[in-house]
Design a protein around this motif. Sequence first.
Motif, PDB file in Angstrom:
ATOM      1  N   ASN A 160      65.665  11.511  39.913  1.00 14.16           N
ATOM      2  CA  ASN A 160      67.170  12.066  40.321  1.00 14.16           C
ATOM      3  C   ASN A 160      67.775  10.746  40.620  1.00 14.16           C
ATOM      4  O   ASN A 160      68.127  11.297  42.073  1.00 14.16           O
ATOM      5  CB  ASN A 160      67.216  12.695  40.192  1.00 14.16           C
TER       6      ASN A 160
ATOM      7  N   GLU B  74      61.659  18.212  41.508  1.00  9.21           N
ATOM      8  CA  GLU B  74      62.334  16.795  41.283  1.00  9.21           C
ATOM      9  C   GLU B  74      62.295  15.700  42.348  1.00  9.21           C
ATOM     10  O   GLU B  74      62.797  16.445  43.540  1.00  9.21           O
ATOM     11  CB  GLU B  74      63.227  17.176  40.927  1.00  9.21           C
TER      12      GLU B  74
ATOM     13  N   ASN C 244      76.013  13.159  36.820  1.00  3.80           N
ATOM     14  CA  ASN C 244      76.161  13.554  37.939  1.00  3.80           C
ATOM     15  C   ASN C 244      76.808  13.593  39.232  1.00  3.80           C
ATOM     16  O   ASN C 244      76.702  12.216  38.970  1.00  3.80           O
ATOM     17  CB  ASN C 244      75.126  14.873  38.402  1.00  3.80           C
TER      18      ASN C 244
ATOM     19  N   ARG D 101      70.676  12.050  34.679  1.00  7.93           N
ATOM     20  CA  ARG D 101      69.813  12.221  35.467  1.00  7.93           C
ATOM     21  C   ARG D 101      69.782  11.529  36.489  1.00  7.93           C
ATOM     22  O   ARG D 101      69.806  11.167  37.408  1.00  7.93           O
ATOM     23  CB  ARG D 101      68.155  12.932  36.096  1.00  7.93           C
TER      24      ARG D 101
END
Length: 341
Positions: free
Chosen positions: A107, A75, A198, A178
Motif C-alpha cells: 500500500n 498489508e 485512497n 492501493r
Amino acid sequence: MPLRSEPLRKLGFLTIGLFDEADPRRGHESTLEIIELGERLGFDSAWLRHRHLQFGISSPVAVLAAASQRTSRIELGTAVIPLGWENPLRLAEDLATVDILSGGRLNPGLSVGPPRHYDQLKDALYPDTADAEDFGYGRVVRLLDHVRGKPATDFSGVEGIEVYSDHVQPFSPGLGGRLWYGGASLRSAQWAGEQGMNFLTSSVVRAESGDTADFAEIQLSLVRAFRAHHPEGGNARVSQGLVVIPTDSATPAQRAKYEAYAAQRTPRTRAPQGPARMLFAPDLVGTSAEIAERLYAHVAFREIHEVAFALPFTFDHEDYVQILTDIATKLGPALGWRPAG
C-alpha cells in the motif's frame, strides 16, 4: 464510524524505524521484528515513515521487501514517500516488484512538494535539473500512470535477443487501486479524490484561512472533501493516523516516559504553527478505555473505518512491543475491531 455499534474495520500501525548511526542493522532489524509482531497480533497493516539524511528508514520500499518475506498476511504500506526525492518511473518498478513479492500486500502512500532543505541538497539530488524539477501533483500522475500500466515509451518488441515492453515490468494489476495520497490540505484531499486514490490523513493538518483551530473539525472537512470528489463517494478509503499510546500494561517508568513525551509536544497543538499554519493533533495517552472514549468524541474518527496509529519516534523496542500489544488486545477490541486470522 458514526455509531459505537459499528466496528472499526482495519487496524494498522506506523513506525519511523529509528536506528543508531553506529549500528544501523540493529535498528532495521528491530523494525522488521515489530512488523512480524504486528502480524502475530492480528494487525491488518504495518506502515513505514520515510526519512532522508536522518537516522530513520530512508528506503522503506527495500525494508518492506524484506518484511514481505518474513510475513504472509499483513498489508505493508509507506506513509509517505515524498516524491520530490524519486524518479516516478523507477519507483513504479520498485513498487510493482515488492507488490509481486508480497503477494499483493503493498500500500504505497505518497506526497508531493520540494524536499526539505532543498537549497542545501539540490546539487546532490538534481545537479543538472534542480531549477527545472516539478514537485507538484504532476509527479504523482506520472507514477499513477506507470503503476496502472500506461505506456512509458512508444517502443516494444524484439531487438536482437532482447524483448522490450512499452510499460513498466513487472506489472502488478491490483497495485493501482492501493495507492494512497497523504494530504493535509483541502486542495490535496479534493485532488486525491479526483484521481481515485485512497487518502491518508495523519496527526497534522493545515489550518486554512478562516478555519477554526479545531484539529478534528479540520480533519473532518478533509475527509468529506475527499469523498465528495472520489468516484466511490462515501465508500472511498480513508485511513487516520493519530499518535496513540495505551498504558494498560505499561510499567510506571514507561507511563512516566509516555506522559512526558506527550506533554513536551502539547504546546504545538494549541494553535497553527509557522507560515504554512500546520496544526497538530494531541497525542492520546492513557488506558485503552480512556483512549477509546476520546476517539469516539473525535468527529473525524467517527467517519472513518480504518486507522494506522502512529508510534512515537523516540521510544525503545520494548516500549513498542508493549504499545502494540495493548493496541491489539485492549484498544482495538474496545473499538469493535477483531484481529485478522
